[in-house]
Design a protein around this motif. Structure first.
Motif, PDB file in Angstrom:
ATOM      1  N   SER A  90     124.056  14.429  -4.206  1.00 34.26           N
ATOM      2  CA  SER A  90     125.184  14.419  -3.275  1.00 34.26           C
ATOM      3  C   SER A  90     126.137  13.328  -3.768  1.00 34.26           C
ATOM      4  N   THR A  91     127.313  13.275  -3.181  1.00 33.36           N
ATOM      5  CA  THR A  91     128.291  12.257  -3.576  1.00 33.36           C
ATOM      6  C   THR A  91     128.231  11.098  -2.580  1.00 33.36           C
ATOM      7  N   PHE A  92     128.106   9.877  -3.082  1.00 33.07           N
ATOM      8  CA  PHE A  92     128.019   8.709  -2.200  1.00 33.07           C
ATOM      9  C   PHE A  92     128.680   7.508  -2.862  1.00 33.07           C
ATOM     10  N   PHE A  93     129.086   6.554  -2.010  1.00 38.32           N
ATOM     11  CA  PHE A  93     129.693   5.316  -2.502  1.00 38.32           C
ATOM     12  C   PHE A  93     128.596   4.380  -3.003  1.00 38.32           C
ATOM     13  N   VAL A  94     128.736   3.914  -4.228  1.00 34.07           N
ATOM     14  CA  VAL A  94     127.702   3.089  -4.861  1.00 34.07           C
ATOM     15  C   VAL A  94     127.500   1.779  -4.104  1.00 34.07           C
ATOM     16  N   ASP A  95     128.588   1.104  -3.763  1.00 34.94           N
ATOM     17  CA  ASP A  95     128.451  -0.196  -3.107  1.00 34.94           C
ATOM     18  C   ASP A  95     127.790  -0.082  -1.737  1.00 34.94           C
ATOM     19  N   ASP A  96     128.059   1.004  -1.009  1.00 27.01           N
ATOM     20  CA  ASP A  96     127.395   1.205   0.284  1.00 27.01           C
ATOM     21  C   ASP A  96     125.889   1.373   0.097  1.00 27.01           C
ATOM     22  N   MET A  97     125.502   2.102  -0.947  1.00 25.58           N
ATOM     23  CA  MET A  97     124.083   2.276  -1.238  1.00 25.58           C
ATOM     24  C   MET A  97     123.425   0.927  -1.554  1.00 25.58           C
ATOM     25  N   LEU A  98     124.103   0.082  -2.325  1.00 25.46           N
ATOM     26  CA  LEU A  98     123.555  -1.231  -2.669  1.00 25.46           C
ATOM     27  C   LEU A  98     123.366  -2.088  -1.414  1.00 25.46           C
ATOM     28  N   ARG A  99     124.345  -2.035  -0.507  1.00 24.50           N
ATOM     29  CA  ARG A  99     124.222  -2.801   0.744  1.00 24.50           C
ATOM     30  C   ARG A  99     123.041  -2.311   1.575  1.00 24.50           C
ATOM     31  N   ASP A 100     122.827  -0.993   1.602  1.00 24.65           N
ATOM     32  CA  ASP A 100     121.700  -0.445   2.363  1.00 24.65           C
ATOM     33  C   ASP A 100     120.370  -0.953   1.817  1.00 24.65           C
ATOM     34  N   VAL A 101     120.252  -1.020   0.496  1.00 27.96           N
ATOM     35  CA  VAL A 101     119.002  -1.509  -0.104  1.00 27.96           C
ATOM     36  C   VAL A 101     118.789  -2.981   0.243  1.00 27.96           C
ATOM     37  N   LEU A 102     119.841  -3.784   0.146  1.00 31.50           N
ATOM     38  CA  LEU A 102     119.707  -5.205   0.489  1.00 31.50           C
ATOM     39  C   LEU A 102     119.294  -5.386   1.945  1.00 31.50           C
ATOM     40  N   GLN A 103     119.825  -4.531   2.819  1.00 31.56           N
ATOM     41  CA  GLN A 103     119.466  -4.624   4.228  1.00 31.56           C
ATOM     42  C   GLN A 103     117.965  -4.425   4.427  1.00 31.56           C
ATOM     43  N   LEU A 104     117.376  -3.496   3.679  1.00 31.36           N
ATOM     44  CA  LEU A 104     115.940  -3.251   3.782  1.00 31.36           C
ATOM     45  C   LEU A 104     115.119  -4.444   3.296  1.00 31.36           C
ATOM     46  N   LEU A 105     115.692  -5.237   2.391  1.00 30.59           N
ATOM     47  CA  LEU A 105     114.936  -6.335   1.781  1.00 30.59           C
ATOM     48  C   LEU A 105     115.240  -7.692   2.405  1.00 30.59           C
ATOM     49  N   ARG A 106     116.152  -7.743   3.390  1.00 28.12           N
ATOM     50  CA  ARG A 106     116.573  -9.028   3.946  1.00 28.12           C
ATOM     51  C   ARG A 106     115.395  -9.861   4.438  1.00 28.12           C
ATOM     52  N   GLY A 107     114.469  -9.220   5.164  1.00 27.27           N
ATOM     53  CA  GLY A 107     113.339  -9.965   5.720  1.00 27.27           C
ATOM     54  C   GLY A 107     112.501 -10.625   4.646  1.00 27.27           C
ATOM     55  N   GLU A 108     112.175  -9.886   3.590  1.00 30.58           N
ATOM     56  CA  GLU A 108     111.349 -10.449   2.529  1.00 30.58           C
ATOM     57  C   GLU A 108     112.093 -11.528   1.758  1.00 30.58           C
ATOM     58  N   LEU A 109     113.407 -11.337   1.562  1.00 26.67           N
ATOM     59  CA  LEU A 109     114.197 -12.347   0.859  1.00 26.67           C
ATOM     60  C   LEU A 109     114.216 -13.654   1.638  1.00 26.67           C
ATOM     61  N   ARG A 110     114.371 -13.555   2.964  1.00 26.18           N
ATOM     62  CA  ARG A 110     114.327 -14.771   3.795  1.00 26.18           C
ATOM     63  C   ARG A 110     112.938 -15.402   3.753  1.00 26.18           C
ATOM     64  N   GLN A 111     111.918 -14.559   3.808  1.00 26.81           N
ATOM     65  CA  GLN A 111     110.538 -15.053   3.820  1.00 26.81           C
ATOM     66  C   GLN A 111     110.232 -15.886   2.585  1.00 26.81           C
ATOM     67  N   HIS A 112     110.770 -15.475   1.430  1.00 27.38           N
ATOM     68  CA  HIS A 112     110.500 -16.179   0.173  1.00 27.38           C
ATOM     69  C   HIS A 112     111.610 -17.158  -0.207  1.00 27.38           C
ATOM     70  N   GLU A 113     112.538 -17.398   0.732  1.00 33.08           N
ATOM     71  CA  GLU A 113     113.615 -18.386   0.535  1.00 33.08           C
ATOM     72  C   GLU A 113     114.399 -18.114  -0.746  1.00 33.08           C
ATOM     73  N   ILE A 114     114.843 -16.867  -0.882  1.00 32.09           N
ATOM     74  CA  ILE A 114     115.614 -16.449  -2.052  1.00 32.09           C
ATOM     75  C   ILE A 114     117.070 -16.269  -1.642  1.00 32.09           C
ATOM     76  N   ARG A 115     117.947 -16.942  -2.336  1.00 25.81           N
ATOM     77  CA  ARG A 115     119.390 -16.781  -2.078  1.00 25.81           C
ATOM     78  C   ARG A 115     119.912 -15.612  -2.897  1.00 25.81           C
ATOM     79  N   VAL A 116     120.659 -14.737  -2.250  1.00 23.72           N
ATOM     80  CA  VAL A 116     121.187 -13.542  -2.911  1.00 23.72           C
ATOM     81  C   VAL A 116     122.689 -13.676  -3.090  1.00 23.72           C
ATOM     82  N   SER A 117     123.140 -13.435  -4.299  1.00 24.05           N
ATOM     83  CA  SER A 117     124.567 -13.388  -4.605  1.00 24.05           C
ATOM     84  C   SER A 117     124.981 -11.931  -4.736  1.00 24.05           C
ATOM     85  N   GLU A 118     126.001 -11.524  -3.972  1.00 26.92           N
ATOM     86  CA  GLU A 118     126.474 -10.144  -4.001  1.00 26.92           C
ATOM     87  C   GLU A 118     127.894 -10.111  -4.565  1.00 26.92           C
TER      88      GLU A 118
END
Length: 246
Positions: A90-118
């Motif tokens: 299907s056709t989708f916006f790449v950046d929106d897909m990337l944001r969705d993936v980061l949203q799924l990983l937010r909890g684990e990123l906070r848990q391991h004290e990892i700073r994310v640069s977007e």
């Protein structure tokens, strides 16, 4: 009278194939299931406040729903790849897909004290691809980065997720500042069942490589400076979104 040679026993090959398929499913759904657990716990926490923090609970429950859909889609995707089915494009916006993936990983990123640069630079650029499979790839690469940062002490743990147009191709990169990959192992990281991690299945990067190739793209890794690894994805086929005029 000549004897008919015995038929080859195909059971060991089938058992091996089933074992690889089971390992693939276990690897791929691990992250969405972790997101479901973390956000369900967060949702309960917000509801138990006095007064209940309803908006925060709603956000957590939305992530639970998104992660459950992702897990279902990944199982469907793996089954399709096993059966050599065509990707469901299907056709989708790449950046929106990337944001969705980061949203799924937010909890684990906070848990391991990892700073994310977007750094997202593909606002109007779209891919015609299997969105679930591309989410699988990005999630795997980010999870590899998280795993690489577990052993980092004495400096900030960082991950960078970037998208841009480079040499007339859509380019996505995932960078961690972990220990990096030893040069003698770098060429083997996409081989089936090869893993640099203790207890690793050796399936994640192989699945990523197969998905990207099936979409006509490229996936490769380079060394980050001064520490870590960069995974690159490149796709030549994309579209530029233009709003329809009524």
């Amino acid at each position: 009278m000549a004897r008919t040679p015995p038929l080859p026993d195909l059971r060991p090959a089938r058992i091996n194939a089933l074992g690889e398929f089971a390992a693939s499913i276990a690897h791929e759904v691990k992250q969405p299931l972790a997101a479901i657990t973390l956000n369900a716990q967060a949702g309960l926490h917000w509801l138990e406040q006095d007064p209940p923090r309803l908006e925060q609970a709603r956000v957590a429950l939305r992530v639970v729903l998104q992660a459950s859909r992702a897990a279902t889609g990944m199982v469907r995707s793996l089954h399709g790849m096993t059966c050599q089915a065509e990707p469901e494009r299907s056709t989708f916006f790449v950046d929106d897909m990337l944001r969705d993936v980061l949203q799924l990983l937010r909890g684990e990123l906070r848990q391991h004290e990892i700073r994310v640069s977007e750094e997202f630079g593909l606002a109007r650029h779209q891919l015609y691809a299997d969105q679930v499979q591309l989410m699988q790839v990005i999630m795997n690469l980010l999870q590899n980065g998280i795993d690489a940062l577990h052993a980092v002490h004495g400096r900030e743990r960082t991950l960078a997720l970037r998208s841009m147009l480079m040499e007339d191709a859509l380019h996505i990169s995932v960078t961690d500042n972990g220990a990096g990959i030893a040069p003698e192992l770098a060429e083997r990281i996409f081989d089936p069942l090869f893993s640099t991690k203790p207890g690793g299945t050796g399936m994640g990067l192989t699945i990523c490589h197969n998905i990207v190739q099936a979409h006509g793209g490229r996936l490769w890794a380079t060394t980050a400076q001064p520490h870590g690894t960069v995974f690159h994805l490149s796709f030549k086929e994309y579209t530029l979104w233009t709003p329809s005029r009524s």
